[in-house]
Design a protein around this motif. Structure first.
Motif, mmCIF file in Angstrom:
data_model
loop_
_atom_site.group_PDB
_atom_site.id
_atom_site.type_symbol
_atom_site.label_atom_id
_atom_site.label_comp_id
_atom_site.label_asym_id
_atom_site.label_seq_id
_atom_site.Cartn_x
_atom_site.Cartn_y
_atom_site.Cartn_z
ATOM 1 N N UNK A 80 0.825 -1.211 0.000
ATOM 2 C CA UNK A 80 0.000 0.000 0.000
ATOM 3 C C UNK A 80 0.862 1.265 0.000
ATOM 4 N N UNK A 81 2.049 1.194 0.613
ATOM 5 C CA UNK A 81 2.876 2.383 0.761
ATOM 6 C C UNK A 81 4.101 2.406 -0.140
ATOM 7 N N UNK A 82 4.285 1.379 -0.927
ATOM 8 C CA UNK A 82 5.411 1.343 -1.848
ATOM 9 C C UNK A 82 6.003 -0.052 -1.931
ATOM 10 N N UNK A 83 6.934 -0.246 -2.860
ATOM 11 C CA UNK A 83 7.498 -1.576 -3.072
ATOM 12 C C UNK A 83 8.485 -1.993 -1.984
ATOM 13 N N UNK A 84 8.544 -3.295 -1.757
ATOM 14 C CA UNK A 84 9.537 -3.895 -0.870
ATOM 15 C C UNK A 84 10.246 -4.976 -1.671
ATOM 16 N N UNK A 85 11.553 -4.885 -1.736
ATOM 17 C CA UNK A 85 12.347 -5.902 -2.428
ATOM 18 C C UNK A 85 13.615 -6.154 -1.625
ATOM 19 N N UNK A 86 13.963 -7.433 -1.487
ATOM 20 C CA UNK A 86 15.120 -7.824 -0.695
ATOM 21 C C UNK A 86 16.155 -8.534 -1.540
ATOM 22 N N UNK A 87 17.370 -8.527 -1.035
ATOM 23 C CA UNK A 87 18.470 -9.306 -1.595
ATOM 24 C C UNK A 87 19.023 -10.131 -0.438
ATOM 25 N N UNK A 88 19.151 -11.432 -0.670
ATOM 26 C CA UNK A 88 19.698 -12.289 0.382
ATOM 27 C C UNK A 88 21.037 -12.855 -0.072
ATOM 28 N N UNK A 89 21.903 -13.088 0.884
ATOM 29 C CA UNK A 89 23.176 -13.740 0.628
ATOM 30 C C UNK A 89 23.159 -15.055 1.379
ATOM 31 N N UNK A 90 23.490 -16.126 0.661
ATOM 32 C CA UNK A 90 23.511 -17.460 1.243
ATOM 33 C C UNK A 90 24.915 -18.017 1.159
ATOM 34 N N UNK A 91 25.325 -18.698 2.195
ATOM 35 C CA UNK A 91 26.608 -19.380 2.183
ATOM 36 C C UNK A 91 26.366 -20.785 2.707
ATOM 37 N N UNK A 92 26.672 -21.774 1.878
ATOM 38 C CA UNK A 92 26.436 -23.182 2.203
ATOM 39 C C UNK A 92 24.983 -23.412 2.595
ATOM 40 N N UNK A 93 24.058 -22.734 1.891
ATOM 41 C CA UNK A 93 22.634 -22.904 2.131
ATOM 42 C C UNK A 93 22.085 -22.137 3.313
#
Length: 159
Positions: A80-93
């Motif tokens: 409702x108030x704007x976009x949300x986008x994430x970036x995740x970093x994974x190491x060995x799952x």
């Protein structure tokens, strides 16, 4: 001798003092505050990179194996108030970092809510190692967008 104005005047004075005291208490209350610039209880907020940093994500994905470090972006979830986008970093799952690519920041209140909620949500996501986290009170829409984007990043990563 009692004046006919004695009791009502006293009541008016007491009512006025009570009202002034109540107003002063309300004025002394502050909305959610962020300790420092974007940190909560000693935890720094994740920087909000510009959308052009997606090239970094592609480069990290290209050189990583299944046990190496991978960076994956989740879907941009429109709230409702704007976009949300994430970036995740994974190491060995395992999720080792979550950063916000986009958060609602259309106005000062949106920025305040994002600055308050995103660090808490990130801390919970890292602890839970999943998108099964609680929403932050007062930031329901941002929390729901965060959870959806996090889940889409985890799905993309195949975890």
């Amino acid at each position: 001798m009692n004046s006919p104005l004695g009791h009502p005047a006293r009541r008016v004075l007491l009512s006025t003092l009570a009202t002034v005291g109540g107003v002063l208490l309300l004025l002394s209350l502050k909305p959610h505050t962020t300790a420092g610039a974007g940190s909560i209880a000693g935890h720094s907020a994740a920087p909000v990179p510009t959308p052009s940093s997606s090239a970094t994500s592609a480069a990290a994905d290209a050189g990583s194996g299944s046990t190496g470090t991978r960076t994956v972006e989740g879907d941009a979830v429109q709230t409702r108030y704007g976009p949300v986008q994430l970036r995740i970093t994974l190491q060995a799952g395992k999720i080792t970092a979550v950063s916000a690519v986009q958060v609602p920041e259309g106005g000062p209140r949106d920025q305040e809510i994002s600055g308050f909620a995103v660090p808490q949500l990130t801390q919970e996501a890292l602890a839970a190692q999943s998108a099964h986290i609680d929403t932050v009170s007062g930031a329901t829409y941002t929390s729901e967008g965060y959870i959806q984007s996090l889940q889409s990043a985890l799905d993309e990563a195949g975890t």
